[in-house]
Design an enzyme around this catalytic site. Structure first.
Site, PDB file in Angstrom:
ATOM      1  N   CYS A 111      43.676  44.873  45.594  1.00 36.65           N
ATOM      2  CA  CYS A 111      42.615  44.384  44.697  1.00 36.65           C
ATOM      3  C   CYS A 111      41.282  44.722  45.347  1.00 36.65           C
ATOM      4  O   CYS A 111      41.125  44.604  46.570  1.00 36.65           O
ATOM      5  CB  CYS A 111      42.745  42.878  44.465  1.00 36.65           C
ATOM      6  SG  CYS A 111      44.310  42.448  43.659  1.00 36.65           S
TER       7      CYS A 111
ATOM      8  N   CYS B 222      39.367  42.143  47.834  1.00 33.24           N
ATOM      9  CA  CYS B 222      40.145  41.297  48.745  1.00 33.24           C
ATOM     10  C   CYS B 222      40.313  41.958  50.120  1.00 33.24           C
ATOM     11  O   CYS B 222      40.751  43.114  50.209  1.00 33.24           O
ATOM     12  CB  CYS B 222      41.510  41.017  48.129  1.00 33.24           C
ATOM     13  SG  CYS B 222      42.552  40.001  49.189  1.00 33.24           S
TER      14      CYS B 222
HETATM   15  N1  SAH Z   1      48.233  37.754  45.725  1.00 33.94           N
HETATM   16  C1  SAH Z   1      48.054  36.436  45.179  1.00 33.94           C
HETATM   17  C2  SAH Z   1      47.665  35.374  46.190  1.00 33.94           C
HETATM   18  C3  SAH Z   1      46.575  35.685  47.194  1.00 33.94           C
HETATM   19  S1  SAH Z   1      44.884  35.686  46.778  1.00 33.94           S
HETATM   20  C4  SAH Z   1      47.071  36.478  44.044  1.00 33.94           C
HETATM   21  O1  SAH Z   1      46.439  37.512  43.832  1.00 33.94           O
HETATM   22  O2  SAH Z   1      46.938  35.496  43.330  1.00 33.94           O
HETATM   23  C5  SAH Z   1      44.299  34.103  46.419  1.00 33.94           C
HETATM   24  C6  SAH Z   1      43.064  34.121  45.493  1.00 33.94           C
HETATM   25  O3  SAH Z   1      41.838  34.512  46.167  1.00 33.94           O
HETATM   26  C7  SAH Z   1      43.239  35.104  44.371  1.00 33.94           C
HETATM   27  O4  SAH Z   1      42.819  34.574  43.152  1.00 33.94           O
HETATM   28  C8  SAH Z   1      42.347  36.236  44.807  1.00 33.94           C
HETATM   29  O5  SAH Z   1      42.037  37.056  43.761  1.00 33.94           O
HETATM   30  C9  SAH Z   1      41.171  35.497  45.410  1.00 33.94           C
HETATM   31  N2  SAH Z   1      40.336  36.344  46.261  1.00 33.94           N
HETATM   32  C10 SAH Z   1      40.720  37.421  46.962  1.00 33.94           C
HETATM   33  N3  SAH Z   1      39.668  37.955  47.613  1.00 33.94           N
HETATM   34  C11 SAH Z   1      38.600  37.198  47.341  1.00 33.94           C
HETATM   35  C12 SAH Z   1      37.233  37.224  47.756  1.00 33.94           C
HETATM   36  N4  SAH Z   1      36.762  38.155  48.590  1.00 33.94           N
HETATM   37  N5  SAH Z   1      36.408  36.270  47.289  1.00 33.94           N
HETATM   38  C13 SAH Z   1      36.875  35.305  46.472  1.00 33.94           C
HETATM   39  N6  SAH Z   1      38.150  35.241  46.037  1.00 33.94           N
HETATM   40  C14 SAH Z   1      39.010  36.163  46.470  1.00 33.94           C
END
Ligand code: SAH
Length: 371
Positions: free
Chosen positions: A120, A123
């Site tokens: 993503c 992330c």
């Molecule tokens: N893979 C799973 C669980 C891990 S992420 C999922 O995608 O749901 C947990 C949450 O944090 C997800 O909603 C993700 O999109 C969010 N997230 C990831 N990186 C982020 C960032 N830099 N800032 C804020 N939220 C983030």
């Protein structure tokens, strides 16, 4: 010389698997209950301390089994009470687990994989590439370590870890069996006894896994949506190209409807990124999309990390976005940023991944080229 058979790690075995293990040893199934309680309620990992088990069985167990939690390497305590645990897993990697206190509630954010394959765009974990799935013992071991760090295996002490969210590193539905086994232990009365309403699986949208959940578990469900149209979501959450929004929401609704308590809602997570998905038009589009879906919405202001150019939206933009959703009748909360002084906020978890995909190396090269 023949290789000695590997000992079974009992820590990650669900009740059903423990029962099968004891049956194989020619023992009664109540032994599984005893073991669950020793391991998960009393924190005991030495068979010789298990006083209600005969000496001969304890010796037999020591020959064929171990109780092994992963190793805690570092613990960081934030000034706001958040704790981050860096946990070594076999193969030289490490994952992160975060504890977030909030009044009476204490939420543990648990990792399911070393790194993540989904990449993503916002992330930090995705930038590290993917190494491997965690075993069930390594997943439940994170709960074990957190509970241990609070001295909570003493039955008289009040409970600190009241909620678990599978929102740490990794995509839980790509490690389906191990995550389900670990979650069954979180909820089991003879293990951690956490209510099914307080255990949440969060997915970026692995639809086949979501379909498979029906009938196998009854945990709460969170969907990482982040965009209300496929064009934008394809850029932010690439797995959307394979399983677009309509399919994902359909599958999520079917899961929620399959639960016996019909009032549960799907949590929609929406990370707000400045200028990317935080405008009025995006809020309205999201409100239109979810009209017939039983949801509550959790807005997460983007948490910056070193390898990302995205920015967090202004407070004004965040409030404006939230207000549109509230006015359209949605329960909409904002996830406050916790533990950012110890890089423990959502999306900042990086651990130590021995990257098999070589994505992090490629990414670094790109960054160097641009710079
Ligand atoms: N893979 C799973 C669980 C891990 S992420 C999922 O995608 O749901 C947990 C949450 O944090 C997800 O909603 C993700 O999109 C969010 N997230 C990831 N990186 C982020 C960032 N830099 N800032 C804020 N939220 C983030």
């Amino acid at each position: 010389m023949p290789k000695p058979a590997q000992k079974t790690n009992l820590l990650g075995l669900s009740e059903a698997k423990l029962v099968a293990f004891f049956e194989q040893l020619g023992e009664k199934c109540f032994r599984a209950t005893q073991l669950l309680k020793w391991m998960h309620q009393l924190g005991v990992n030495q068979f010789e301390q298990m006083s209600n088990i005969s000496k001969s069985l304890r010796e037999k167990l020591a020959q064929v089994a171990v109780i092994e939690a992963p190793e805690l390497i570092e613990q960081h305590n934030s000034r706001d009470g958040t704790r981050k645990f860096l946990i070594r897993v076999s193969g030289g990697s490490a994952v992160e687990t975060v504890f977030i206190p909030d009044g009476d509630r204490g939420t543990l954010c648990v990792s399911s994989q070393v790194g993540c394959a989904l990449d993503c765009s916002f992330c930090a974990t995705g930038k590290q590439g993917f190494n491997r799935n965690l075993s069930a013992a390594e997943i439940i071991g994170q709960v074990w370590i957190a509970v241990q760090s609070f001295g909570q295996f003493d039955v008289k002490a009040g409970r600190k870890v009241t909620n678990v969210v599978m929102m740490g590193m990794g995509e839980p539905l790509l490690n389906f069996d191990n995550v389900l086994d670990a979650m069954s232990l979180m909820m089991h009365d003879n293990a951690y006894g956490i209510s099914k309403r307080r255990v949440t699986l969060s997915t970026a949208g692995v639809v086949p896994g979501l379909n498979k959940m029906r009938g196998l578990t009854d945990v709460c469900l969170a969907i990482s949506l982040h965009a209300a149209n496929d064009e934008l979501r394809n850029q932010l959450v690439p797995i959307n190209k394979k399983y677009p929004i309509a399919q994902l929401l359909d599958s999520a609704c079917q899961y929620i409807e399959s639960l016996p308590d019909s009032h549960r809602k799907i949590t929609i997570e929406y990370t707000l990124i400045d200028g990317v998905n935080d405008r009025l038009q995006h809020a309205n589009e999201l409100a239109d999309l979810l009209v017939n879906v039983p949801v509550k919405i959790n807005l997460i202001p983007f948490n910056p990390f070193a390898l990302s150019d995205y920015r967090r939206p202004s407070y004004k933009a965040l409030k404006r976005f939230q207000q549109v959703l509230i006015d359209r009748g949605y329960i909409t909360t904002v996830r406050t940023t916790r533990g950012d002084d110890i890089a423990a906020a959502c999306g900042q978890l990086a651990g130590k991944v021995n990257d098999r995909t070589k994505r992090s190396a490629r990414y670094q090269q790109q960054v160097l080229k641009i710079a």
